[in-house]
Write a protein that holds these residues in place. Structure first.
Motif, PDB file in Angstrom:
ATOM      1  N   TYR A   1       0.874  -1.173   0.000  1.00 29.14           N
ATOM      2  CA  TYR A   1       0.000   0.000   0.000  1.00 29.14           C
ATOM      3  C   TYR A   1       0.914   1.227   0.000  1.00 29.14           C
ATOM      4  O   TYR A   1       0.702   2.177   0.738  1.00 29.14           O
ATOM      5  CB  TYR A   1      -0.931  -0.015   1.213  1.00 29.14           C
TER       6      TYR A   1
ATOM      7  N   ASP B   1      -1.023   4.392 -10.763  1.00 31.59           N
ATOM      8  CA  ASP B   1      -2.404   3.916 -10.816  1.00 31.59           C
ATOM      9  C   ASP B   1      -2.683   2.961 -11.967  1.00 31.59           C
ATOM     10  O   ASP B   1      -3.756   2.379 -12.034  1.00 31.59           O
ATOM     11  CB  ASP B   1      -3.388   5.085 -10.856  1.00 31.59           C
TER      12      ASP B   1
ATOM     13  N   HIS C   1     -11.690   4.925  -5.994  1.00 35.02           N
ATOM     14  CA  HIS C   1     -10.574   5.634  -5.362  1.00 35.02           C
ATOM     15  C   HIS C   1     -11.069   6.625  -4.305  1.00 35.02           C
ATOM     16  O   HIS C   1     -10.461   6.762  -3.240  1.00 35.02           O
ATOM     17  CB  HIS C   1      -9.745   6.353  -6.422  1.00 35.02           C
TER      18      HIS C   1
ATOM     19  N   MET D   1     -11.965   4.770  -1.130  1.00 31.03           N
ATOM     20  CA  MET D   1     -10.799   4.356  -0.349  1.00 31.03           C
ATOM     21  C   MET D   1     -10.208   5.530   0.417  1.00 31.03           C
ATOM     22  O   MET D   1      -9.841   5.400   1.588  1.00 31.03           O
ATOM     23  CB  MET D   1      -9.751   3.719  -1.272  1.00 31.03           C
TER      24      MET D   1
ATOM     25  N   ILE E   1      -9.875   6.056   4.707  1.00 38.23           N
ATOM     26  CA  ILE E   1      -8.632   6.381   5.405  1.00 38.23           C
ATOM     27  C   ILE E   1      -8.758   7.701   6.150  1.00 38.23           C
ATOM     28  O   ILE E   1      -8.308   7.830   7.297  1.00 38.23           O
ATOM     29  CB  ILE E   1      -7.453   6.417   4.414  1.00 38.23           C
TER      30      ILE E   1
ATOM     31  N   TYR F   1       1.931  -6.228   5.425  1.00 42.09           N
ATOM     32  CA  TYR F   1       1.550  -4.987   4.753  1.00 42.09           C
ATOM     33  C   TYR F   1       2.724  -4.012   4.748  1.00 42.09           C
ATOM     34  O   TYR F   1       3.515  -3.970   5.690  1.00 42.09           O
ATOM     35  CB  TYR F   1       0.375  -4.314   5.465  1.00 42.09           C
TER      36      TYR F   1
ATOM     37  N   ILE G   1      -0.131   6.456   2.584  1.00 38.85           N
ATOM     38  CA  ILE G   1      -0.772   5.211   2.173  1.00 38.85           C
ATOM     39  C   ILE G   1      -1.178   5.355   0.708  1.00 38.85           C
ATOM     40  O   ILE G   1      -1.931   6.264   0.344  1.00 38.85           O
ATOM     41  CB  ILE G   1      -2.022   4.910   3.019  1.00 38.85           C
TER      42      ILE G   1
ATOM     43  N   HIS H   1      -3.286   4.082  -2.447  1.00 44.18           N
ATOM     44  CA  HIS H   1      -4.458   3.255  -2.791  1.00 44.18           C
ATOM     45  C   HIS H   1      -4.742   3.428  -4.275  1.00 44.18           C
ATOM     46  O   HIS H   1      -5.724   4.017  -4.692  1.00 44.18           O
ATOM     47  CB  HIS H   1      -5.672   3.589  -1.920  1.00 44.18           C
TER      48      HIS H   1
ATOM     49  N   VAL I   1      -6.120  -1.831  -6.042  1.00 39.25           N
ATOM     50  CA  VAL I   1      -6.492  -1.837  -4.622  1.00 39.25           C
ATOM     51  C   VAL I   1      -7.994  -1.570  -4.492  1.00 39.25           C
ATOM     52  O   VAL I   1      -8.571  -0.791  -5.257  1.00 39.25           O
ATOM     53  CB  VAL I   1      -5.686  -0.773  -3.850  1.00 39.25           C
ATOM     54  N   THR I   2      -8.631  -2.207  -3.505  1.00 46.50           N
ATOM     55  CA  THR I   2     -10.080  -2.104  -3.333  1.00 46.50           C
ATOM     56  C   THR I   2     -10.438  -1.558  -1.952  1.00 46.50           C
ATOM     57  O   THR I   2      -9.624  -1.624  -1.022  1.00 46.50           O
ATOM     58  CB  THR I   2     -10.734  -3.485  -3.479  1.00 46.50           C
ATOM     59  N   PRO I   3     -11.647  -1.053  -1.786  1.00 46.73           N
ATOM     60  CA  PRO I   3     -12.095  -0.650  -0.451  1.00 46.73           C
ATOM     61  C   PRO I   3     -12.010  -1.791   0.558  1.00 46.73           C
ATOM     62  O   PRO I   3     -11.669  -1.567   1.725  1.00 46.73           O
ATOM     63  CB  PRO I   3     -13.545  -0.208  -0.694  1.00 46.73           C
TER      64      PRO I   3
ATOM     65  N   ILE J   1      -8.534  -1.942   1.766  1.00 46.41           N
ATOM     66  CA  ILE J   1      -8.246  -0.831   2.683  1.00 46.41           C
ATOM     67  C   ILE J   1      -8.832  -1.108   4.064  1.00 46.41           C
ATOM     68  O   ILE J   1      -8.198  -0.820   5.090  1.00 46.41           O
ATOM     69  CB  ILE J   1      -8.788   0.494   2.112  1.00 46.41           C
TER      70      ILE J   1
END
Length: 351
Positions: A3, A185, A260, A263, A267, A311, A327, A329, A333-335, A338
């Motif tokens: 991450y 990305d 995105h 996510m 956070i 991680y 971090i 994301h 990467v997915t919710p 996260i």
């Protein structure tokens, strides 16, 4: 699981897509691959600009844009380490650079450059999404402010952590060079730099000396028009890029941007509850990465325990290195991922 702010996690199916047999970069098969990538990037980002591909990190095109756009003087707007890097690149290439320094954590705004884009300014450059601070500035507004003051000034935008994570509104931005790479990305390994290049940039390049060889946009354009690269490209990485673009278009870009944003919101909410919040100003926060205030957190000890759980995240960067951490994301990467990461954060804090 990475991450980090880059390189990022590469999904197993994406890694597998890069294991096809090698082809030469002067073959018909290569031309088809190159053409498909260009078409899909244009579709994903809603643009008709030229799409140039060069082996290297995005920095090679940051340098190339400066070398092709500026004979003598440019203006650099910066609010962090990577805006500063663009300025350093210009200066190391012998250009005179007027500088606009915006406080770290704040967005660059039209009022910051009011009255500063004189007729002697050949280009203005900035980082759309400053990954040292987590600030996403409004590049459409900045571009408009540049053109209102000096319609001839070219606009060079570092979009390394912005492209494919947030809607940059490429058509409305009306930039002359938009630059990014594979290791953010696009969810791929590092090694391929990409530039969206406008006609004005190419016309200006004809008047600029010492464009180099590797970074000569006119040479790159000549080859690109026939779906070839100027020099040997990372063909395996291009297989992966073609595959990732198919995944993105299947997901839908609006859905991708929403993922995105979700996510980033997860956070931000966690940081407000468990730490000292996020670093960048409200209303201009990146959706590709989050920069959190450490507060009293011993980051090195925290990160050591986090890595033991499988991680990895990123330290702070530049002037705010000691008081923030980051971090990433991006990519695939997915919710859900996260949420798992934040649960691991909670476990460590409770220990």
């Amino acid at each position: 699981m990475l991450y980090t702010v880059g390189p990022v996690h590469v999904a197993p199916d994406t890694l597998e897509s890069m294991t096809k047999p090698m082809i030469t970069h002067r073959s018909g098969e290569y031309k088809e691959l190159h053409a498909n990538i260009v078409e899909k990037i244009r579709k994903a980002l809603d643009t008709d600009m030229d799409v140039f591909l060069v082996a290297g990190s995005a920095t090679v095109f940051n340098e190339g844009a400066i070398r092709n756009a500026v004979n003598e003087r440019c203006l650099g707007i910066t609010n962090g380490s990577f805006g500063n890097r663009l300025i350093e690149i210009a200066e190391l290439n012998g250009k005179a650079v007027d500088k606009v320094q915006v406080p770290w954590g704040k967005a660059m705004k039209p009022e910051d450059i009011a009255g500063k884009v004189g007729k002697d300014i050949e280009a203005v450059h900035w980082a759309a999404n400053e990954s040292s601070t987590g600030v996403f500035s409004d590049s459409v507004a900045l571009s408009k402010a540049v053109s209102e003051q000096n319609p001839d000034a070219l606009k060079i935008v570092d979009a390394v952590t912005a492209a494919f994570a947030m809607d940059m509104k490429v058509r409305d931005m009306d930039a002359d060079a938009i630059i990014f790479g594979t290791q953010k990305d696009l969810g791929l390994p590092p090694g391929l730099a990409i530039m969206l290049c406008g006609e004005r940039m190419l016309e200006k390049a004809k008047t600029v000396k010492n464009r180099g060889f590797y970074t000569d946009l006119l040479k790159i354009k000549k080859q690109s028009d026939t779906n070839y690269a100027l020099t040997t490209p990372p063909v395996s990485l291009m297989y992966g890029l073609d595959y990732q673009l198919d995944k993105m278009l299947k997901e839908g870009m609006s859905n991708r941007y929403a993922r995105h944003a979700e996510m980033a919101a997860l956070i931000e909410d966690w940081a407000d509850r468990r730490l000292a919040g996020v670093f960048p100003e409200e209303g201009y926060r990146s959706k590709a990465l989050s920069v959190l205030n450490r507060g009293e957190l011993d980051f090195d000890a925290f990160h050591k325990k986090l890595k033991a759980k499988g991680y990895e995240i990123s330290n702070g960067y530049g002037e705010v290195k000691e008081k923030t951490f980051r971090i990433g994301h991006m990519g695939d990467v997915t919710p859900a991922g996260i949420r798992e990461l934040l649960a691991a954060f909670d476990e460590i804090l409770e220990e």
